[in-house]
Design a protein around this motif. Structure first.
Motif, short mmCIF file in Angstrom:
data_model
loop_
_atom_site.label_atom_id
_atom_site.label_comp_id
_atom_site.label_asym_id
_atom_site.label_seq_id
_atom_site.Cartn_x
_atom_site.Cartn_y
_atom_site.Cartn_z
N ARG A 1 12.62 2.40 -9.95
CA ARG A 1 13.05 1.17 -9.30
C ARG A 1 14.52 1.23 -8.91
O ARG A 1 14.91 0.77 -7.83
N HIS A 2 15.34 1.81 -9.78
CA HIS A 2 16.75 1.96 -9.45
C HIS A 2 16.92 2.87 -8.24
O HIS A 2 17.69 2.56 -7.31
N ALA A 3 16.20 3.99 -8.24
CA ALA A 3 16.31 4.93 -7.12
C ALA A 3 15.82 4.31 -5.83
O ALA A 3 16.46 4.44 -4.77
N LEU A 4 14.70 3.61 -5.89
CA LEU A 4 14.12 3.00 -4.69
C LEU A 4 15.05 1.94 -4.13
O LEU A 4 15.26 1.86 -2.90
N GLY B 1 18.36 1.66 -4.48
CA GLY B 1 19.54 2.29 -3.89
C GLY B 1 19.22 2.97 -2.58
O GLY B 1 19.99 2.89 -1.61
N TRP B 2 18.07 3.63 -2.54
CA TRP B 2 17.64 4.30 -1.29
C TRP B 2 17.42 3.29 -0.18
O TRP B 2 17.86 3.50 0.96
N ALA B 3 16.77 2.18 -0.49
CA ALA B 3 16.49 1.16 0.53
C ALA B 3 17.78 0.53 1.04
O ALA B 3 17.91 0.23 2.22
N SER B 4 18.75 0.31 0.15
CA SER B 4 20.02 -0.29 0.56
C SER B 4 20.81 0.62 1.48
O SER B 4 21.50 0.15 2.39
N ALA B 5 20.70 1.92 1.24
CA ALA B 5 21.50 2.88 2.00
C ALA B 5 20.75 3.50 3.16
O ALA B 5 21.33 4.29 3.92
N ALA B 6 19.47 3.16 3.32
CA ALA B 6 18.63 3.85 4.30
C ALA B 6 19.11 3.63 5.73
O ALA B 6 19.52 2.53 6.10
N VAL B 7 19.06 4.69 6.50
CA VAL B 7 19.30 4.64 7.94
C VAL B 7 17.99 4.97 8.63
O VAL B 7 17.02 5.39 8.00
N GLU B 8 17.91 4.74 9.91
CA GLU B 8 16.68 5.04 10.66
C GLU B 8 16.76 6.43 11.28
O GLU B 8 17.73 6.74 11.97
N PRO B 9 15.74 7.27 11.10
CA PRO B 9 14.60 7.06 10.22
C PRO B 9 14.98 7.34 8.77
O PRO B 9 15.81 8.22 8.50
N PRO B 10 14.40 6.61 7.80
CA PRO B 10 14.72 6.85 6.39
C PRO B 10 14.24 8.23 5.95
O PRO B 10 13.27 8.76 6.49
N TYR C 1 9.10 -2.22 0.77
CA TYR C 1 10.06 -2.61 -0.26
C TYR C 1 10.89 -3.81 0.19
O TYR C 1 11.15 -4.73 -0.60
N ARG C 2 11.31 -3.82 1.44
CA ARG C 2 12.12 -4.94 1.92
C ARG C 2 11.32 -6.24 1.94
O ARG C 2 11.86 -7.31 1.65
N LEU C 3 10.05 -6.16 2.26
CA LEU C 3 9.20 -7.35 2.17
C LEU C 3 9.07 -7.81 0.72
O LEU C 3 9.10 -9.01 0.43
N LEU C 4 8.91 -6.84 -0.17
CA LEU C 4 8.78 -7.15 -1.59
C LEU C 4 9.96 -7.95 -2.11
O LEU C 4 9.81 -8.86 -2.93
N ALA D 1 0.79 -1.23 0.00
CA ALA D 1 0.00 0.00 0.00
C ALA D 1 0.83 1.29 0.00
O ALA D 1 0.50 2.22 -0.74
N PRO D 2 1.90 1.41 0.81
CA PRO D 2 2.63 2.68 0.79
C PRO D 2 3.18 3.02 -0.60
O PRO D 2 3.09 4.17 -1.04
N LEU D 3 3.73 2.03 -1.30
CA LEU D 3 4.29 2.27 -2.63
C LEU D 3 3.18 2.48 -3.65
O LEU D 3 3.29 3.34 -4.54
N GLU D 4 2.10 1.71 -3.55
CA GLU D 4 1.00 1.87 -4.49
C GLU D 4 0.30 3.21 -4.30
O GLU D 4 -0.15 3.83 -5.28
#
Length: 214
Positions: A167-170, A172-181, A115-118, A64-67
Motif C-alpha cells: 500500500r505504501h509503494a502503490l 507513492g507510485w500513484a502520487s509520482a506517476a507520469v503518463e504513461p505510468p 487506485y485514484r478512483l479508490l 479489477a486491475p489491482l485484484e
C-alpha cells in the motif's frame, strides 16, 4: 508446456477486459457515482447477466486491475520454491513475480486509474478491505498447506507487513506517476518498501529535541 487459450476463452477475456476499460473510462469522466451499471453494459453491448458472470458489481470491475494482481500472487504462491528463506522475503519475491506477470504498461495505466478512483470512493474502499482480508486468509491457507509454519501470529503478521509495504509503494507510485505510468517503477517501490520494514520495527521513539529558549 502451456496450453494456448481456446477461441472461446480468448473471447471471454476480451469481453472482461472491455468491461474493465469501459468502466474505468466512464468512472474517470463522470465519477463512480455518476455512472450506472446499465450504462457500462450498454457501452460494451453486453447484458447485465453477462456482466455478472465476470464481476459482482461496479466496485469489483473498478478494482479489477489491482485484484487481478493479487489473484496472480496466489497462483504464484502455489508454485514458488520453498527454500527455507525468511517468510517475508518469500512473499516479496512472489509479489514481484506476480507483478512481472501482469504489469505491462497497459496494466499500469489501468491500475493507476483504479487506485485514484479508490481514493475518492468509499464503497470501493470498503470493497477493497473485504477483498484484502479474504486474500490474506487464502494466503495463509496456502502457506500452512505448503510450508512447515508455526500456528501462531507470525505468518499472518508477515502477510500484513507485505500488504502494508504494498500500500505504501502503490500510494507513492500513484502520487509520482507520469503518463504513461511505469510498471517497473512500481516494482522498485515495492522493493524499497519491503526493505524498510525491518528498520521500522526497531525505529526509536525518541522525544523531539526542544529548540529555542524560553
Amino acid at each position: 508446456m502451456t496450453t494456448a487459450p481456446s477461441l472461446r476463452e480468448r473471447k471471454k477475456q476480451r469481453t472482461r477486459q472491455a468491461l474493465i476499460d469501459t468502466a474505468l473510462a466512464l468512472f474517470g469522466e463522470r465519477g463512480f457515482g455518476g455512472v450506472t451499471l446499465d450504462e457500462v453494459c450498454a457501452e460494451v453491448e453486453v447484458s447485465k447477466r453477462t456482466f455478472f458472470r465476470y464481476f459482482t458489481g461496479k466496485e469489483a470491475v473498478a478494482m479489477a486491475p489491482l485484484e487481478d494482481l493479487w489473484r496472480t500472487f496466489l497462483d504464484e504462491l502455489e508454485t514458488c520454491p520453498a527454500d527455507g528463506r525468511p517468510l517475508l522475503g518469500l512473499l516479496e519475491s512472489v509479489l514481484l513475480a506476480a507483478l512481472d506477470r501482469v504489469a505491462d504498461e497497459e496494466w499500469a495505466g489501468r491500475a493507476l486509474r483504479s487506485y485514484r478512483l479508490l481514493q475518492v470512493t468509499p464503497s470501493m474502499d470498503a470493497h477493497g478491505l473485504h477483498f484484502c482480508e479474504d486474500t490474506l486468509r487464502s494466503v495463509l491457507d496456502v502457506l500452512h498447506r505448503r510450508l512447515d509454519l508455526p500456528d501462531d501470529a507470525r505468518p499472518r503478521l508477515a502477510g500484513d507487513m507485505l500488504v502494508a509495504a504494498w500500500r505504501h509503494a502503490l500510494g507513492g507510485w500513484a502520487s509520482a506517476a507520469v503518463e504513461p505510468p511505469s510498471a517497473t517503477g512500481l516494482a522498485a517501490r515495492v522493493r524499497d518498501a519491503v526493505a524498510a520494514l525491518p528498520g521500522s520495527l526497531t525505529l526509536p521513539a525518541a522525544p523531539r529535541a526542544e529548540t529555542g529558549g524560553r
